[in-house]
Design a protein around this motif. Structure first.
Motif, PDB file in Angstrom:
ATOM      1  N   ASN A 107       5.380   6.175  -1.177  1.00 25.28           N
ATOM      2  CA  ASN A 107       6.330   6.353  -0.065  1.00 25.28           C
ATOM      3  C   ASN A 107       7.578   5.496  -0.258  1.00 25.28           C
TER       4      ASN A 107
ATOM      5  N   LEU B  88       2.286   1.850  -3.258  1.00 23.97           N
ATOM      6  CA  LEU B  88       1.237   2.420  -4.108  1.00 23.97           C
ATOM      7  C   LEU B  88       1.086   3.924  -3.851  1.00 23.97           C
ATOM      8  N   ALA B  89       1.244   4.309  -2.604  1.00 27.42           N
ATOM      9  CA  ALA B  89       1.105   5.724  -2.246  1.00 27.42           C
ATOM     10  C   ALA B  89       2.359   6.524  -2.614  1.00 27.42           C
TER      11      ALA B  89
ATOM     12  N   LEU C  77       0.832  -1.210   0.000  1.00 26.47           N
ATOM     13  CA  LEU C  77       0.000   0.000   0.000  1.00 26.47           C
ATOM     14  C   LEU C  77       0.862   1.253   0.000  1.00 26.47           C
ATOM     15  N   TYR C  78       1.882   1.261   0.857  1.00 28.30           N
ATOM     16  CA  TYR C  78       2.730   2.450   0.934  1.00 28.30           C
ATOM     17  C   TYR C  78       3.551   2.637  -0.349  1.00 28.30           C
TER      18      TYR C  78
END
Lengths: 397, 349, 85
Positions: free
Chosen positions: B182, B179-180, B176-177
Motif C-alpha cells: 500500500n 509490506l502489503a 505492515l502496510y
C-alpha cells in the motif's frame, strides 16, 4: 402518523443460533449461548465466560462456499452469513437491480487475524493477504463483494452503539430518497484484543452475566452478526411483500460525560430514547417492551435504569438479551433489533436470564419469565464508549 | 431541500501549521511524511491532552480551528471519518498484549483505540450532546461523514454540523502496510505525473469543516452533492455522467476536476479513466501537498473550498496543462485501490 | 517510607503521563482524585496495574482503590503493608 421504514428481511448468527428460527427457539427456551472460550487461547480463558459461536472460521468459510484464497476474517465471515440470510429472507435475487446499499457496523473488524499474525507477517508472505483485512471498511467491502453489491457501502464504528447507528442511517437514506433499499446491521467477532481490553477495564464477569442485578459483576463478551433489509414504500408498492415490522423512530445523542463511563443520570441514553419517541410521534406510554442495553456492568445498568425512570412514568417490561448472547459490541444493536422484531411478531416478552436481586438504587425488575403480550411498539437501546447513545423504535407491521 | 455552506475549515497535516495553500509552494514530499504539529495546549486542555495520541490531538485541534473560523456555532451533529481509526493506540495495546503475554495491561490505550475516539473527545470538550457519528470506510470514510452531514442539513432542521476526517501514522502498522504494497518503501522516489512504482507516499492529518445552512460573508463555498459507492455498476464514466445529470450539469460545467492522484503506479489507471471523461477540463491534484492517507481527500475538499473562495487557482495544484476559464464549480472524485469511490460537488458562493 | 513516597510520585507521573507535573508538585496529603491532581476512574485502573506490576499487590475490585488512592500518604502506607515484591 408516519409508520416508518419497512423491514422486509432479517438475518442473524449468534451464540444462540445460526438463523432467525434458532435464535427465537433459544430465546423462548431460555437456552443461553454463554460458555467457556474454545476457538482460540487466552490467558483469561478460565476466568471469563463468552457468547462464542462454536464454529471455526474454516467451517464458516465452508458454509459460505469461499475458496481457499479468500482473506475474510471472522467478522466478515459472520457478517456475510447474516447478510445473505437477510437478502434471502426478503427474496432478493438481483441485488443491483435497484439502488441498494450496505451499511455495516464493526469495532473489531480484522483484529482477530491481525493479533494472530502480527509478528509473522514479516516472515511469512502467505499470511500477508490478511494485512489489508485489518481496517473496519474492509469487512464491509468483503460482505459487499460476497453479495455482489456494487452500490453505496459504508461502515459505522461508534463502539457498542454501532449497529443501531447503521440501522438509523439506513432508515434516513430511505426516507431521503437516496436509496431504494439498504442492508443495515453489524458484525463483530471475539478477539483477544477486546477480551484483554475489557479485562483491563475490570468489567468482565467471571460467571454468567446478571443484567440489572444488585450483585452483577460485569459483562460477558460475545460475537454475532445481524442485518435487516430496509425497503422504500415506492419499491414495496412496485413489488409487494411481507413486512416484518417498521422502524418508526430512532435517536442518537452523546452523553458527553466521560470517555468510557456513562453519566449517573443517563443523560445520553435519556436523550436518545426521547428523540426516538419524538421521531415516531409516540408518547412513552405507547411503548410495550424495551430491549435494554443491559450489559450487566455496574455503571451501565445503573445509568440506563436512571434514564428509563426519567423517560417513563411507568417503566414498561424490559429485558436484556445479553444474558443469552453476551455483549456482541458493534453487532449488539443489530441482533437486538432482530430480537425486538421477533418479540413484536410473536407477541412474546423474552426472559432476562440470571436475575436474582433488584438493584438497591431503584425499584426496577427486568422481565425474567417468557410472557405472552400484545406488543405494538418496542424500543431497543444501544450505548457505547465515547458517550455514543442510540435508541431504535420498532412498530408492528 | 435546503443549502449547505462551508463556513469554517481547520487543517493539520504534513505542511507547516501556518502553510498558505494559495500563496506558498508546498514542502517537498517524501515516501513517508509526518505531520507538523501546532502547540496543542493552545486549544486543548492539558488534562485531556495527556492521554491523546497524534490523531486525536490533530482531530480535536482541527475541529477547534474550524469552529473558531465559523464563530463557534452550537452544533447539531459531530461526524467524523477515519480510514484506520486510532491506529497508534491500537498498536500500543496490541504490541503490549503480545509482549506481556496478556498481563499488566492498562486500559488507556484500549479505550483510545476505539474508532469513535476523536468524535467522542470533541463532544466531551464541547459538552455537546448532539448526534455523534464515526465512519470507517477506507478511502471514502470522510465522504461518508460529509454525505451524512450534507443530508442532515438538506433534510432536517439541523443548522450547523461539524464534519471531519483524520488518520495517523503508527510505526508497525506502517511497516505492515508497506509490506502489503500500500505504501512506498522509505527511500523510494515519488512521482505523481508518471509513477512507475506501486504504493502511495504516506502522510497523516486532520481536516475539519463547519457546514451550515446559512451563508456567511466569509463562507468558502456551497456543497451541492456527495455520493459514494463500492464499484461502478458499469463504468466510471457512466457513474460520473449519472451524478452530473442528477445535478443538472454536463461535463463542460465542471471548471476544475480534482482527483486523488496518489503517485501509486497501480492506481494511476483509475484516475486516468476519471480524467478521460473531462478531456477539456483543468485537472487538479492535492496529495503531493497532503501526502496520502485514507482521509486525505478531506484536504482536497479544503483546497477546493479555498480556491473557490479566493477565486485563485495556484499553479502547484494544476495536474494537466489546461487552465480553468472560471472558478465556479469543482468536482472532486476519489477512489482507493479500486473501491471506495466518491464524488463531491462544490460551487462558489 | 519517604523514599517509597518519592518513588510512587515518580511512577504516577510516568504511567499517567502527567507532563506538566513534577514530584515537588505533589504533596503527601493532597487528594489524588477529583480536586488536587484531578485523576479519574481510568487513572485508578492504571494505578491498580501499577500496584500489581511493581509491588505484587492484586486488587480484585476497583472500588477498593477509592480509599487506597486518596493520597500519596494512604497509598504508601497500603503498599508498605501489602507489598509482595
Amino acid at each position: 402518523m408516519p409508520r416508518g421504514v419497512a423491514i422486509t428481511g432479517m438475518g442473524i448468527v449468534s451464540s444462540i443460533g445460526l438463523s432467525m428460527e434458532e435464535n427465537f427457539q433459544s430465546l423462548i427456551e431460555r437456552k443461553t449461548g454463554i460458555s467457556r472460550l474454545t476457538n482460540f487461547s487466552s490467558k483469561h480463558a478460565d476466568h471469563i465466560k463468552v457468547g462464542e459461536i462454536k464454529h471455526t472460521d474454516q467451517e464458516l468459510a465452508q458454509l459460505l462456499g469461499l475458496g481457499s484464497a479468500h482473506s475474510f476474517t471472522r467478522t466478515s465471515l459472520l457478517g456475510a452469513l447474516a447478510a445473505k440470510q437477510a437478502l434471502n429472507d426478503a427474496g432478493i435475487t438481483d441485488i443491483n437491480a435497484e439502488r441498494t446499499g450496505l451499511l455495516s457496523a464493526t469495532s473489531v473488524a480484522g483484529m482477530d487475524y491481525t493479533e494472530k499474525y502480527f509478528q509473522h507477517f514479516a516472515t511469512d508472505p502467505e499470511l500477508r493477504k490478511y494485512i489489508n483485512s485489518h481496517p473496519a471498511g474492509d469487512s464491509s467491502n468483503k460482505i459487499a463483494s460476497y453479495l455482489g453489491l456494487k452500490g453505496l457501502v459504508s461502515t459505522i464504528s461508534t463502539a457498542c452503539s454501532s449497529a443501531a447507528n447503521a440501522i438509523m442511517l439506513g432508515a434516513r437514506l430511505i426516507e431521503q430518497g437516496k436509496l431504494d433499499r439498504v442492508l443495515v446491521g453489524g458484525s463483530d467477532a471475539l478477539s483477544k484484543f477486546t477480551i484483554n481490553g475489557f479485562h483491563s477495564l475490570m468489567i468482565l464477569s467471571d460467571s454468567d452475566c446478571q443484567p440489572f442485578d444488585q450483585h452483577r459483576k460485569g459483562l460477558n463478551l460475545g460475537e454475532a452478526a445481524a442485518y435487516l433489509l430496509l425497503e422504500s414504500d415506492a419499491l414495496l408498492a412496485k413489488h409487494p411483500k411481507k413486512v416484518h415490522a417498521y422502524l418508526s423512530g430512532y435517536g442518537n445523542a452523546n452523553d458527553a460525560y466521560h470517555q468510557t463511563a456513562s453519566s449517573e443520570t443517563g443523560e445520553g441514553a435519556f436523550l436518545a430514547m426521547q428523540k426516538a419517541l419524538e421521531k415516531a410521534d409516540l408518547a412513552p406510554i405507547a411503548i410495550d417492551y424495551i430491549n435494554a442495553h443491559g450489559t450487566a456492568t455496574g455503571n451501565n445498568d445503573l445509568s440506563e435504569g436512571h434514564a428509563l425512570l426519567r423517560c417513563f412514568q411507568q417503566v414498561p417490561a424490559f429485558s436484556s438479551t445479553k444474558s443469552y448472547t453476551g455483549h456482541t459490541l458493534a453487532a449488539a444493536g443489530a441482533i437486538e433489533a432482530v430480537y425486538s422484531i421477533l418479540a413484536l411478531q410473536s407477541s412474546c416478552l423474552f426472559p432476562t436470564l440470571n436475575f436474582q436481586h433488584k438493584m438497591e438504587e431503584f425499584d426496577l425488575q427486568p422481565q425474567t419469565e417468557l410472557q405472552s403480550k400484545t406488543i405494538n411498539h418496542v424500543l431497543s437501546n444501544s450505548f457505547g464508549f465515547g458517550g455514543n447513545c442510540s435508541s431504535l423504535l420498532f412498530s408492528k407491521a | 431541500m435546503k443549502n449547505c455552506y462551508i463556513n469554517g475549515i481547520g487543517t493539520i497535516g504534513i505542511q507547516h501549521p501556518d502553510y498558505k495553500l494559495l500563496e506558498q509552494e508546498p514542502q517537498a514530499l517524501f515516501a513517508r511524511n509526518q505531520a507538523q504539529h501546532p502547540v496543542y495546549k493552545e486549544l486543548i486542555p492539558a488534562a485531556s491532552l495527556r492521554r491523546m495520541a497524534t490523531g486525536v490531538k490533530m482531530g480535536c485541534y482541527a475541529a477547534q480551528l474550524a469552529l473558531q473560523e465559523a464563530q463557534q456555532p452550537a452544533l447539531d451533529a459531530i461526524i467524523c471519518g477515519t480510514g484506520q481509526g486510532c491506529l497508534q493506540d491500537s498498536e500500543k495495546f496490541l504490541t503490549a498484549m503480545i509482549a506481556q503475554d496478556e498481563e499488566y495491561l492498562t486500559p488507556t490505550s484500549f479505550i483510545q483505540s476505539t474508532h469513535n475516539t476523536v468524535a467522542a473527545q470533541i463532544a466531551l470538550q464541547l459538552q455537546c450532546h448532539a448526534y455523534n457519528f464515526t465512519y470507517v470506510q477506507g478511502g471514502s470514510s470522510f465522504e461518508s461523514a460529509l454525505f451524512d452531514g450534507l443530508n442532515q442539513l438538506n433534510y432536517s432542521n439541523a443548522q450547523h454540523i461539524l464534519v471531519g476526517g483524520v488518520d495517523e501514522h503508527a510505526p508497525q502498522f506502517d511497516d505492515l502496510y508497506t509490506l502489503a504494497g500500500n505504501y512506498k518503501a522509505e527511500d523510494e522516489a515519488v512521482d505523481f505525473k508518471n509513477p512507475t512504482q506501486g504504493g502511495v507516499a504516506q502522510g497523516e492529518g486532520a481536516n475539519f469543516f463547519l457546514l451550515s445552512q446559512e451563508q456567511q460573508a466569509n463562507s468558502y463555498a456551497q456543497l451541492l452533492d456527495v455520493w459514494l459507492f463500492n464499484q461502478p455498476q458499469r463504468s466510471i464514466a457512466t457513474e460520473i455522467m449519472q451524478f452530473l445529470s442528477l445535478n443538472n450539469l454536463q461535463s463542460k460545467d465542471i471548471d476544475v476536476l480534482m482527483l486523488g492522484y496518489n503517485a501509486d503506479a497501480s492506481q494511476q489507471a483509475y484516475f486516468d479513466a476519471m480524467a478521460a471523461c473531462f478531456p477539456e477540463t483543468a485537472i487538479a491534484y492535492y496529495q503531493h501537498i497532503s501526502g496520502s492517507y485514507d482521509t486525505a481527500s478531506a484536504y482536497g475538499l479544503a483546497a477546493a473550498a479555498q480556491v473557490l473562495k479566493a477565486q485563485q487557482f495556484p499553479a502547484h495544484l494544476s495536474y494537466n496543462s489546461i487552465k480553468p476559464n472560471r472558478l465556479k464549480t469543482i468536482l472532486l472524485i476519489n477512489q482507493s485501490r479500486g473501491t471506495d469511490y466518491s464524488f463531491v460537488l462544490l460551487t462558489a458562493c | 517510607m519517604a523514599e517509597l513516597k518519592e518513588l510512587l510520585k515518580e511512577q504516577i507521573i510516568d504511567v499517567l503521563n502527567l507532563e506538566d507535573i513534577t514530584v515537588a508538585d505533589i504533596q503527601d496529603n493532597d487528594p489524588l482524585f477529583g480536586e488536587g491532581l484531578g485523576l479519574d476512574s481510568i487513572d485508578a485502573l492504571e494505578l491498580i496495574v501499577l500496584l500489581d506490576k511493581e509491588y505484587g499487590i492484586k486488587l480484585a475490585d476497583p472500588k477498593q482503590g477509592k480509599e487506597i488512592f486518596s493520597s500519596i500518604q494512604t497509598l504508601a502506607q497500603f503498599v508498605e503493608q501489602n507489598r509482595t515484591k
